[in-house]
Write an enzyme that holds these catalytic residues in place. Sequence first.
Site, PDB file in Angstrom:
ATOM      1  N   SER A  12       1.006  -1.101   0.162  1.00 32.59           N
ATOM      2  CA  SER A  12      -0.109  -0.096  -0.040  1.00 32.59           C
ATOM      3  C   SER A  12       0.890   1.370   0.066  1.00 32.59           C
ATOM      4  O   SER A  12       1.870   1.423   0.367  1.00 32.59           O
ATOM      5  CB  SER A  12      -0.887   0.086   1.111  1.00 32.59           C
ATOM      6  OG  SER A  12      -1.571   1.334   1.618  1.00 32.59           O
ATOM      7  N   TYR A  62      -1.117  -1.110  10.431  1.00 33.36           N
ATOM      8  CA  TYR A  62      -1.156  -1.322   8.868  1.00 33.36           C
ATOM      9  C   TYR A  62      -0.040  -0.813   8.287  1.00 33.36           C
ATOM     10  O   TYR A  62       0.677  -1.700   7.287  1.00 33.36           O
ATOM     11  CB  TYR A  62      -2.464  -0.581   8.237  1.00 33.36           C
ATOM     12  CG  TYR A  62      -2.852  -0.880   6.679  1.00 33.36           C
ATOM     13  CD1 TYR A  62      -3.566  -2.020   6.637  1.00 33.36           C
ATOM     14  CD2 TYR A  62      -2.672   0.125   6.002  1.00 33.36           C
ATOM     15  CE1 TYR A  62      -3.928  -2.413   4.905  1.00 33.36           C
ATOM     16  CE2 TYR A  62      -2.885  -0.258   4.722  1.00 33.36           C
ATOM     17  CZ  TYR A  62      -3.562  -1.215   4.166  1.00 33.36           C
ATOM     18  OH  TYR A  62      -3.852  -1.467   2.899  1.00 33.36           O
ATOM     19  N   ALA A 109       2.938  -3.237   8.881  1.00 32.27           N
ATOM     20  CA  ALA A 109       2.880  -4.493   7.978  1.00 32.27           C
ATOM     21  C   ALA A 109       3.092  -4.393   6.668  1.00 32.27           C
ATOM     22  O   ALA A 109       3.663  -5.009   6.030  1.00 32.27           O
ATOM     23  CB  ALA A 109       1.312  -5.070   8.242  1.00 32.27           C
TER      24      ALA A 109
HETATM   25  P1  NDP Z   1     -11.359  -5.909   0.727  1.00 32.58           P
HETATM   26  O1  NDP Z   1     -11.520  -5.722   2.312  1.00 32.58           O
HETATM   27  O2  NDP Z   1     -12.332  -5.574  -0.126  1.00 32.58           O
HETATM   28  O3  NDP Z   1     -11.198  -7.500   0.626  1.00 32.58           O
HETATM   29  C1  NDP Z   1     -10.201  -8.119   1.565  1.00 32.58           C
HETATM   30  C2  NDP Z   1      -9.983  -9.701   0.891  1.00 32.58           C
HETATM   31  O4  NDP Z   1      -9.214 -10.342   2.042  1.00 32.58           O
HETATM   32  C3  NDP Z   1     -11.384 -10.393   1.257  1.00 32.58           C
HETATM   33  O5  NDP Z   1     -11.140 -11.384   0.039  1.00 32.58           O
HETATM   34  C4  NDP Z   1     -11.269 -11.342   2.419  1.00 32.58           C
HETATM   35  O6  NDP Z   1     -11.791 -12.472   2.264  1.00 32.58           O
HETATM   36  C5  NDP Z   1      -9.685 -11.406   2.353  1.00 32.58           C
HETATM   37  N1  NDP Z   1      -9.330 -11.747   4.013  1.00 32.58           N
HETATM   38  C6  NDP Z   1      -8.986 -11.047   4.684  1.00 32.58           C
HETATM   39  N2  NDP Z   1      -8.449 -11.435   5.915  1.00 32.58           N
HETATM   40  C7  NDP Z   1      -8.195 -12.702   5.615  1.00 32.58           C
HETATM   41  C8  NDP Z   1      -7.585 -13.662   6.159  1.00 32.58           C
HETATM   42  N3  NDP Z   1      -7.070 -13.894   7.374  1.00 32.58           N
HETATM   43  N4  NDP Z   1      -7.035 -14.998   5.518  1.00 32.58           N
HETATM   44  C9  NDP Z   1      -7.841 -15.152   3.940  1.00 32.58           C
HETATM   45  N5  NDP Z   1      -8.382 -14.016   3.506  1.00 32.58           N
HETATM   46  C10 NDP Z   1      -8.449 -12.851   4.049  1.00 32.58           C
HETATM   47  O7  NDP Z   1      -9.891  -5.414   0.672  1.00 32.58           O
HETATM   48  P2  NDP Z   1      -9.356  -4.719  -0.600  1.00 32.58           P
HETATM   49  O8  NDP Z   1      -9.577  -5.559  -1.945  1.00 32.58           O
HETATM   50  O9  NDP Z   1      -9.581  -3.236  -0.781  1.00 32.58           O
HETATM   51  O10 NDP Z   1      -7.719  -5.095  -0.460  1.00 32.58           O
HETATM   52  C11 NDP Z   1      -6.977  -6.006  -0.941  1.00 32.58           C
HETATM   53  C12 NDP Z   1      -5.538  -5.806  -0.505  1.00 32.58           C
HETATM   54  O11 NDP Z   1      -5.042  -4.526  -1.121  1.00 32.58           O
HETATM   55  C13 NDP Z   1      -5.328  -5.610   0.915  1.00 32.58           C
HETATM   56  O12 NDP Z   1      -3.952  -6.166   1.173  1.00 32.58           O
HETATM   57  C14 NDP Z   1      -5.086  -4.052   1.187  1.00 32.58           C
HETATM   58  O13 NDP Z   1      -4.462  -3.950   2.301  1.00 32.58           O
HETATM   59  C15 NDP Z   1      -4.536  -3.693  -0.203  1.00 32.58           C
HETATM   60  N6  NDP Z   1      -5.066  -2.390  -0.306  1.00 32.58           N
HETATM   61  C16 NDP Z   1      -6.073  -1.784  -0.555  1.00 32.58           C
HETATM   62  C17 NDP Z   1      -6.370  -0.589  -0.764  1.00 32.58           C
HETATM   63  C18 NDP Z   1      -7.656   0.406  -1.027  1.00 32.58           C
HETATM   64  O14 NDP Z   1      -7.798   1.448  -1.116  1.00 32.58           O
HETATM   65  N7  NDP Z   1      -8.594  -0.623  -1.099  1.00 32.58           N
HETATM   66  C19 NDP Z   1      -5.089   0.321  -0.826  1.00 32.58           C
HETATM   67  C20 NDP Z   1      -3.949  -0.217  -0.714  1.00 32.58           C
HETATM   68  C21 NDP Z   1      -3.770  -1.396  -0.362  1.00 32.58           C
HETATM   69  P3  NDP Z   1     -12.947 -12.918   3.347  1.00 32.58           P
HETATM   70  O15 NDP Z   1     -13.608 -11.756   3.898  1.00 32.58           O
HETATM   71  O16 NDP Z   1     -13.816 -13.789   2.474  1.00 32.58           O
HETATM   72  O17 NDP Z   1     -12.152 -13.883   4.547  1.00 32.58           O
END
Ligand code: NDP
Length: 248
Positions: free
Chosen positions: A143, A156, A159
């Site tokens: 990020s 965050y 990490a």
């Molecule tokens: P969402 O919250 O939309 O989705 C998160 C996903 O991660 C879900 O599919 C969830 O699945 C899964 N997940 C969470 N915890 C676990 C776990 N312990 N084990 C397995 N799966 C897990 O997030 P985004 O799509 O926005 O983010 C995706 C990545 O991009 C993240 O790493 C985030 O930090 C990064 N990011 C996002 C930004 C943004 O603006 N959105 C900006 C910068 C980075 P389920 O709930 O089904 O378990």
Amino acid sequence: MAEFKDKTVLITGGTRGIGRACAALFAREGANVAMCGRSAASAEQAAAEISAETGGTVAGYEADIGNGDAVDAMVKKVSERFGPVYVLVNNAGITRDNLLMRMKPADWSTVIETNLTGAFNCCRAVARDMVKQRQGRIINISSIIGIRGQGGQTNYAAAKAGLIGFSKSLAQELASRNITVNVVAPGYIETDMTAVLGDDVKAMLLEKIPLRRQGTGEDIAAAVRYFASDGASYVTGAVLQVDGGLAM
Ligand code: NDP
């Protein structure tokens, strides 16, 4: 395009947001896509939906990426079904925002366990097979917060910054085996993760983005695809900011 035809692509957190957009992209390009979430029901349902949308092969697995044994079991199932993982996208991530003085130790450790240890668990689970195959692509989703920090997100940011150092170190370990490790650092992307932000915060962020829009999951998937592609075979240890210019 057949570049990924029959290649095994594993995406963590494919049930929503950025991971789901990545799963759809690779499914459209003929890969055998495996993805995981914390619940079998939602992972399987999302996989079936993406399969139906794209006409591709997508399988959903239950695995909490913070749990190394669960990750090992999932990777075993994936490679038995589709063959060794060629592309690993460490995408799953969470936020538990708070000011340091109010942050509970559990909010610190859960974020580190999921966002950093989760990537360690998944890389460790696929690395041996990649080394044997003398090929592989690992793409870690960090990020811009890991690059420039953000008040209220010490857990965050730690990490996500850790993930960058981790990726560069692993890139050095695996380069001689023709395995690349790269990082995509998204900015402000329209997903469930950012839907919780207040309208005032959203408006302030939009004002600071030179390209004047929020990013989409597809914007990030396109960058992930680049690192996974043959065209990026000479790129490793790189960090690509995909943020509309926000962190410039
Ligand atoms: P969402 O919250 O939309 O989705 C998160 C996903 O991660 C879900 O599919 C969830 O699945 C899964 N997940 C969470 N915890 C676990 C776990 N312990 N084990 C397995 N799966 C897990 O997030 P985004 O799509 O926005 O983010 C995706 C990545 O991009 C993240 O790493 C985030 O930090 C990064 N990011 C996002 C930004 C943004 O603006 N959105 C900006 C910068 C980075 P389920 O709930 O089904 O378990």
